[in-house]
Design an enzyme around this catalytic site. Structure first.
Site, mmCIF file in Angstrom:
data_model
loop_
_atom_site.group_PDB
_atom_site.id
_atom_site.type_symbol
_atom_site.label_atom_id
_atom_site.label_comp_id
_atom_site.label_asym_id
_atom_site.label_seq_id
_atom_site.Cartn_x
_atom_site.Cartn_y
_atom_site.Cartn_z
ATOM 1 N N HIS A 72 36.589 48.870 27.544
ATOM 2 C CA HIS A 72 36.607 49.875 28.673
ATOM 3 C C HIS A 72 37.239 51.028 28.051
ATOM 4 C CE1 HIS A 72 36.565 48.477 32.821
ATOM 5 N NE2 HIS A 72 36.773 46.776 32.175
ATOM 6 N N TYR A 200 44.545 52.572 38.871
ATOM 7 C CA TYR A 200 45.542 52.952 39.381
ATOM 8 C C TYR A 200 45.747 54.010 40.304
ATOM 9 C CZ TYR A 200 46.887 49.971 34.911
ATOM 10 O OH TYR A 200 47.527 49.414 33.736
ATOM 11 N N PRO A 292 54.220 44.586 35.012
ATOM 12 C CA PRO A 292 52.762 44.661 34.196
ATOM 13 C C PRO A 292 51.729 45.783 34.218
ATOM 14 C CG PRO A 292 53.065 43.493 36.743
ATOM 15 C CD PRO A 292 54.535 43.673 36.059
ATOM 16 N N LYS A 296 50.825 45.278 29.210
ATOM 17 C CA LYS A 296 51.381 45.140 27.984
ATOM 18 C C LYS A 296 51.987 43.314 27.881
ATOM 19 C CE LYS A 296 51.029 48.878 25.978
ATOM 20 N NZ LYS A 296 50.254 49.973 25.678
ATOM 21 N N TYR A 384 49.024 53.483 25.841
ATOM 22 C CA TYR A 384 48.295 52.180 26.363
ATOM 23 C C TYR A 384 46.746 51.374 25.765
ATOM 24 C CZ TYR A 384 46.202 50.770 30.550
ATOM 25 O OH TYR A 384 45.320 49.119 32.012
HETATM 26 P P1 FAS Z 1 54.019 32.050 28.673
HETATM 27 O O1 FAS Z 1 54.898 32.085 29.414
HETATM 28 O O2 FAS Z 1 52.767 32.578 28.570
HETATM 29 O O3 FAS Z 1 53.918 30.399 27.888
HETATM 30 C C1 FAS Z 1 54.716 30.274 27.762
HETATM 31 C C2 FAS Z 1 54.537 27.829 27.208
HETATM 32 O O4 FAS Z 1 56.213 27.744 27.647
HETATM 33 C C3 FAS Z 1 54.200 27.846 28.724
HETATM 34 O O5 FAS Z 1 52.546 27.238 29.107
HETATM 35 C C4 FAS Z 1 55.328 26.981 29.203
HETATM 36 O O6 FAS Z 1 54.496 25.623 29.877
HETATM 37 C C5 FAS Z 1 56.045 26.399 28.294
HETATM 38 N N1 FAS Z 1 57.055 26.108 27.992
HETATM 39 C C6 FAS Z 1 58.683 26.715 29.480
HETATM 40 N N2 FAS Z 1 59.438 25.688 28.634
HETATM 41 C C7 FAS Z 1 59.205 25.074 27.959
HETATM 42 C C8 FAS Z 1 59.442 23.155 27.154
HETATM 43 N N3 FAS Z 1 61.241 23.716 27.357
HETATM 44 N N4 FAS Z 1 59.690 22.978 26.280
HETATM 45 C C9 FAS Z 1 58.204 22.881 25.875
HETATM 46 N N5 FAS Z 1 57.223 24.221 26.473
HETATM 47 C C10 FAS Z 1 57.526 24.678 26.918
HETATM 48 N N6 FAS Z 1 51.090 40.022 31.657
HETATM 49 C C11 FAS Z 1 49.710 41.405 31.253
HETATM 50 O O7 FAS Z 1 49.702 41.908 30.182
HETATM 51 N N7 FAS Z 1 49.202 41.264 32.446
HETATM 52 C C12 FAS Z 1 49.409 41.238 33.639
HETATM 53 O O8 FAS Z 1 48.640 41.507 35.039
HETATM 54 C C13 FAS Z 1 50.034 40.079 33.773
HETATM 55 N N8 FAS Z 1 50.869 39.216 34.331
HETATM 56 C C14 FAS Z 1 51.610 37.999 34.492
HETATM 57 C C15 FAS Z 1 51.798 37.658 36.347
HETATM 58 C C16 FAS Z 1 52.811 36.205 36.212
HETATM 59 C C17 FAS Z 1 52.441 36.040 37.441
HETATM 60 C C18 FAS Z 1 53.113 36.385 34.776
HETATM 61 C C19 FAS Z 1 54.574 34.894 34.863
HETATM 62 C C20 FAS Z 1 53.374 36.857 33.769
HETATM 63 C C21 FAS Z 1 52.088 37.941 33.816
HETATM 64 N N9 FAS Z 1 51.888 38.729 32.456
HETATM 65 C C22 FAS Z 1 50.980 39.593 32.211
HETATM 66 C C23 FAS Z 1 52.464 38.700 31.249
HETATM 67 C C24 FAS Z 1 51.558 37.712 30.863
HETATM 68 O O9 FAS Z 1 50.846 37.452 30.291
HETATM 69 C C25 FAS Z 1 52.820 37.063 29.972
HETATM 70 O O10 FAS Z 1 52.657 37.950 28.605
HETATM 71 C C26 FAS Z 1 52.263 36.204 28.779
HETATM 72 O O11 FAS Z 1 52.118 34.982 29.042
HETATM 73 C C27 FAS Z 1 53.689 35.376 27.702
HETATM 74 O O12 FAS Z 1 52.722 34.311 26.889
HETATM 75 P P2 FAS Z 1 53.770 33.444 26.361
HETATM 76 O O13 FAS Z 1 54.988 33.860 25.241
HETATM 77 O O14 FAS Z 1 53.407 31.879 25.299
HETATM 78 O O15 FAS Z 1 54.668 32.716 27.540
HETATM 79 C C1 PHB Z 2 44.808 42.668 35.249
HETATM 80 O O1 PHB Z 2 43.992 43.288 34.919
HETATM 81 O O2 PHB Z 2 45.231 42.040 35.569
HETATM 82 C C2 PHB Z 2 45.882 43.856 35.108
HETATM 83 C C3 PHB Z 2 45.470 45.304 34.463
HETATM 84 C C4 PHB Z 2 46.010 46.294 34.255
HETATM 85 C C5 PHB Z 2 47.282 45.892 34.509
HETATM 86 C C6 PHB Z 2 47.882 45.097 34.713
HETATM 87 C C7 PHB Z 2 47.691 44.071 35.107
HETATM 88 O O3 PHB Z 2 48.559 47.054 34.249
#
Ligand code: FAS
Ligand code: PHB
Length: 392
Positions: A72, A200, A292, A296, A384
């Protein structure tokens, strides 16, 4: 068991760190608490900064992203049902961002780990980092019903916000910063054709976002009160609320359909400093959470991993500890920059329950200023699309 780097967590941060260390000749073992299927079932991020795209390509992880992802030039902002404006990152910076799901990245990371027969132990439970302040740390855990010990030189805590790593650091050595926002996002995934742009919307009824995962997979969000429950939201109610928050012509182009995933996530910011304690380094959500709104979270996990893999490789390659000593400060400069951008966009685009008429007018003036100023748009585009990594 013995390895150079014990990685706790097999999400995007943990698996990417394992891959990047491997490519720089450093051995690691990944300990993931959940099953592979559980990790792959999570629907999360979708927008990748240019730096993230570059890291994935440079580490042999870009092929499917380039085939299935959506590049994009920028993103669109609409407000109060009026006409929209396009923040053109490519025009201002020559940078694009990529719409490609975190789920797909996770699949690509697992596939790369399988190809190199990496030691990724899933369903590793009761994981405990030990003696992290010593020069001989180790990790205790249970796997396949057996108590195990993993001796290592360093431990990377990539276990997310609820993981064990950050909690291993004595509270006297950690400073935590937190901001909770008074609303959440209800997100759905649907097998429908998305709108052409990541869009947005600021509307008197609340924030909304249109995004995508592919040409027939759409991702939409609406701002909801913190106490809303997923069972309060039928698909019909979601689509009716979502379309009400976009200008009529744009709303008419939104293809509705059954949700294949629906979840509510609260919005908050959290940062733990420093991101290191002895031989334990924190990466990704283990150290920080951003709302979100600025897309980031995942990108910050990648930047932490880029800095840490570069720093650890330097130790093994030429014995230099300069980069691991500067890892926390370097990573945190980018973390706080993204926290601020996410805070700015969350305040710009959401309706706050406690907002006064003054607050509302100030928000609309900011939206008007962005609409009319190429300088303001260039500044937002730069934030961004993502800033360049700091040099070693
Ligand atoms: P993660 O949480 O992804 O991964 C951590 C891993 O460690 C998991 O697999 C877990 O099972 C494991 N773990 C936990 N405790 C442990 C232990 N004690 N022992 C061993 N393993 C363990 N970011 C965006 O940029 N855009 C979005 O739209 C967006 N939407 C999101 C929606 C939700 C519901 C959530 C929760 C997050 C969202 N995020 C979004 C943020 C998300 O993308 C995180 O930034 C990303 O998953 C970060 O990755 P990790 O740091 O690897 O953490
Ligand atoms: C998504 O595609 O999930 C998304 C895009 C932009 C955002 C957050 C989530 O700011």
């Amino acid at each position: 068991m013995k390895t150079s780097v014990a990685i706790i967590g097999g999400g995007p941060a943990g698996l990417l760190l394992s891959e990047m260390l491997h490519r720089q000749g450093v051995d690691s073992v990944v300990l993931e608490a959940r099953s592979r299927d559980y990790v792959l079932a999570r629907i999360r991020a979708g927008v990748l900064e240019q730096t993230t795209v570059d890291v994935l390509r440079e580490n042999g992880l870009g092929e499917r992203m380039d085939a299935q992802g959506h590049p994009h030039d920028g993103m669109r902002i609409v407000w109060a049902g009026r006409s929209s404006y396009f923040i053109n990152c490519y025009e201002h910076l020559g940078k694009r961002f990529m719409a490609y799901g975190q789920t797909q990245i996770q699949e690509d990371l697992f596939a790369a780990a399988d190809r190199r027969q990496a030691r990724v132990l899933t369903e590793a439970t009761d994981v405990r980092p030990m003696d992290v302040a010593s020069d001989k740390p180790y990790v205790l855990f249970r796997h396949n019903g057996v108590d195990e010990r993993l001796d290592c030189d360093y431990i990377a805590g990539c276990d997310g916000f609820h993981g064990v790593s950050r909690k291993t650091i004595p509270p006297t050595h950690l400073q935590e910063f937190e901001k909770a926002y008074p609303f959440g996002w209800l997100g759905i995934l649907s097998r429908t054709a998305p709108l052409p742009d990541v869009t947005y919307a600021n509307h008197p009824r609340g924030f909304a976002l249109a995004s995508m995962r592919s040409s027939n997979l759409s991702r939409y969000y609406v701002q909801v009160p913190l106490d809303d429950k997923i069972e309060d939201w039928s698909d019909d109610r979601f689509w009716s609320e979502l379309t009400a928050r976009f200008p009529p012509k744009m709303a008419a182009r939104i293809q509705t359909g059954p949700s294949i995933e629906k979840s509510i996530a609260p919005l908050r910011s959290f940062v733990a400093e420093p991101m290191r304690h002895g031989r334990l380094f924190l990466c990704g959500d283990a150290a920080h959470i951003v709302p979100p709104t600025g897309a980031k979270g995942l990108n910050l996990a990648v930047s932490d991993v880029f800095y840490l893999s570069r720093a650890l490789a330097a130790v093994y390659r030429d014995g230099s500890e300069r980069l691991i000593d500067s890892y926390s400060a370097m990573a945190l400069r980018r973390v706080w920059s993204s926290v601020r951008t996410s805070w700015y966009l969350t305040n710009l685009l959401h309706r706050f329950p406690t907002a006064t008429e003054f607050d509302q007018r100030a928000q609309e003036a900011e939206l008007d200023y962005l609409n009319g100023s190429a300088h303001a748009q260039a500044s937002l585009a730069e934030q961004y699309a993502g800033m360049p990594f700091e040099p070693a």
